[in-house]
Scaffold this active site. Sequence first.
Site, mmCIF file in Angstrom:
data_model
loop_
_atom_site.group_PDB
_atom_site.id
_atom_site.type_symbol
_atom_site.label_atom_id
_atom_site.label_comp_id
_atom_site.label_asym_id
_atom_site.label_seq_id
_atom_site.Cartn_x
_atom_site.Cartn_y
_atom_site.Cartn_z
ATOM 1 N N GLU A 275 0.845 -1.208 0.000
ATOM 2 C CA GLU A 275 0.000 0.000 0.000
ATOM 3 C C GLU A 275 0.875 1.251 0.000
ATOM 4 O OE1 GLU A 275 -2.216 -0.393 3.620
ATOM 5 O OE2 GLU A 275 -3.437 -2.041 2.869
ATOM 6 N N PRO A 276 1.720 1.445 -1.000
ATOM 7 C CA PRO A 276 2.583 2.630 -0.989
ATOM 8 C C PRO A 276 1.790 3.905 -1.281
ATOM 9 C CG PRO A 276 2.769 1.535 -3.102
ATOM 10 C CD PRO A 276 1.855 0.678 -2.266
ATOM 11 N N ARG A 314 1.684 20.131 6.247
ATOM 12 C CA ARG A 314 2.689 19.266 6.860
ATOM 13 C C ARG A 314 3.688 19.997 7.784
ATOM 14 N NH1 ARG A 314 5.926 16.410 4.793
ATOM 15 N NH2 ARG A 314 5.517 14.604 6.068
ATOM 16 N N TYR A 318 3.494 18.525 11.400
ATOM 17 C CA TYR A 318 4.545 17.557 11.783
ATOM 18 C C TYR A 318 5.937 18.176 11.806
ATOM 19 C CZ TYR A 318 0.804 14.899 9.415
ATOM 20 O OH TYR A 318 -0.396 14.418 8.971
ATOM 21 N N CYS A 343 -3.378 33.717 9.884
ATOM 22 C CA CYS A 343 -3.149 34.428 11.138
ATOM 23 C C CYS A 343 -2.832 33.497 12.299
ATOM 24 C CB CYS A 343 -4.357 35.304 11.441
ATOM 25 S SG CYS A 343 -4.549 36.535 10.154
ATOM 26 N N TYR A 372 0.281 13.949 0.548
ATOM 27 C CA TYR A 372 -0.282 14.599 1.731
ATOM 28 C C TYR A 372 -0.176 16.119 1.632
ATOM 29 C CZ TYR A 372 0.230 9.760 3.169
ATOM 30 O OH TYR A 372 0.173 8.397 3.202
HETATM 31 N N1 LLP Z 1 -1.592 1.937 4.418
HETATM 32 C C1 LLP Z 1 -2.149 2.374 5.561
HETATM 33 C C2 LLP Z 1 -3.029 1.487 6.306
HETATM 34 C C3 LLP Z 1 -1.886 3.682 6.000
HETATM 35 O O1 LLP Z 1 -2.438 4.113 7.130
HETATM 36 C C4 LLP Z 1 -1.032 4.526 5.244
HETATM 37 C C5 LLP Z 1 -0.757 5.904 5.669
HETATM 38 C C6 LLP Z 1 -0.484 4.020 4.064
HETATM 39 C C7 LLP Z 1 -0.776 2.714 3.681
HETATM 40 C C8 LLP Z 1 0.420 4.824 3.174
HETATM 41 O O2 LLP Z 1 1.591 5.153 3.822
HETATM 42 P P1 LLP Z 1 2.802 5.848 3.020
HETATM 43 O O3 LLP Z 1 3.343 4.842 2.039
HETATM 44 O O4 LLP Z 1 2.260 7.055 2.346
HETATM 45 O O5 LLP Z 1 3.773 6.182 4.068
HETATM 46 N N2 LLP Z 1 -0.333 12.928 6.655
HETATM 47 C C9 LLP Z 1 0.921 12.311 7.065
HETATM 48 C C10 LLP Z 1 1.006 10.845 6.662
HETATM 49 C C11 LLP Z 1 -0.115 9.988 7.194
HETATM 50 C C12 LLP Z 1 -0.015 8.549 6.774
HETATM 51 C C13 LLP Z 1 -1.232 7.799 7.141
HETATM 52 N N3 LLP Z 1 -1.256 6.441 6.720
HETATM 53 C C14 LLP Z 1 2.072 13.123 6.478
HETATM 54 O O6 LLP Z 1 1.833 14.109 5.789
HETATM 55 O O7 LLP Z 1 3.248 12.802 6.739
#
Ligand code: LLP
Length: 420
Positions: A275-276, A314, A318, A343, A372
Amino acid sequence: MDHFSLRDGVMHAEDVPLTRIAEEVGTPVYVYSRATLERHARVFRDALSALPRVHIAFAIKANPNLAVLRVLSREGFGADIVSVGEMKRALASGMAPADIVFSGVGKTRDELREALDAGIGQFNIELEEEGVAIAEFARAMGKTATAVLRINPDVDAGTHAKISTGLKENKFGVPIDEAPEIYTRLAALDGLAMRGLALHIGSQIFDLEPIEQAFAKVGGLVMQLRAAGHQIERVDLGGGLGVPYERDKVPPSPAIYGEMVARVTKDWDVTLMFEPGRVIVGNAGVLLTRVIWVKPGVVRPYVIVDAAMNDLARPAMYDAWHDFEAVEPIGERMLANIAGPVCESGDTFAMGRDIDAVKADDLAIFRTAGAYGATMASTYNSRALVPEVMVDGDQYAIVAERVLPDALIAAEHVPNFLND
Ligand code: LLP
């Protein structure tokens, strides 16, 4: 590698100068590169080519834009969704229901029914009651839902606390030591075909060690469940691979990740699912912005840009780093803070950063904003919802329009009882 680079002193997305997009579409605006998206999709797929059976489900939450999804569906990707809204996007982009995986700790009963009705390929069950509900709804529809159980392996992904998901105190998955009993009870339900396991321990991961540990734990569970007579035919390994927000901090490549996966899973004999999100779209997008003012500061100047925390959340959420570069750099540098017009002091993209020298009206980009970014945008401070553009060679198209305050106001109502 991405396709945002300087040509004759002007930053281009593929063959399109960003000055042209700024002029024609306005700023702030997200700009995606189709070639970069395709390249990242292929690099990821190639990295897994040694594995016998693979399904890649793009984590739509990272970038749900329909055009982006269309590119990825043409590359053979399915989707990892966490809401019916995301399911509708996946289907609208041309993805097959069977290639969709439904994750998420709070799928509502209505969402479960809608997803069953649409015939999605897999439910990633987060708690026993959810599995019981899916089985009941499926029976009522005369269907059998295919599902896997999400495990919480209790491993620290070593990433930012707000995007870490694999520790036992996190809300995700069932505790690994309770998994065998829960799995056995769910496998006995009519209407539910339990077919394996899932995990996802966090995002923006730089260290493969904790992922490997978590995979190894799940591998043990695969063997244990199989020995108990269960049909374990798939394991969803989630997403989480990091991207280089800062040039000198380089995450493990998809190829190294693929080698690790091949090593850990060699005896599993399952379809491996991935799930990338970020690793596919992160570097395929920039946020193009215009400098409004350079305000003299007490300590150092503030570069006030027309993008804000509502467009790219972001940094505020974070403390994330996004490289800032002038679209037409003059070869000089300055030490400055970068902030948006909202603001709040939190609407700051960087403090004390060594950046390309810029002045009022100059254009600049925040890099690595394809993941994101637009998806987390809001209209805080009654700002417009930020638009998105996709570049393909020497052409570009607006793939999400700027939603202006007038349209937002038109969707609100002052009730009659306030008119007395
Ligand atoms: N699968 C599941 C179950 C997840 O919860 C996520 C991300 C992914 C796959 C994808 O993960 P990735 O490959 O993108 O790392 N808004 C935050 C990131 C939140 C990620 C949530 N879950 C940011 O901007 O860093």
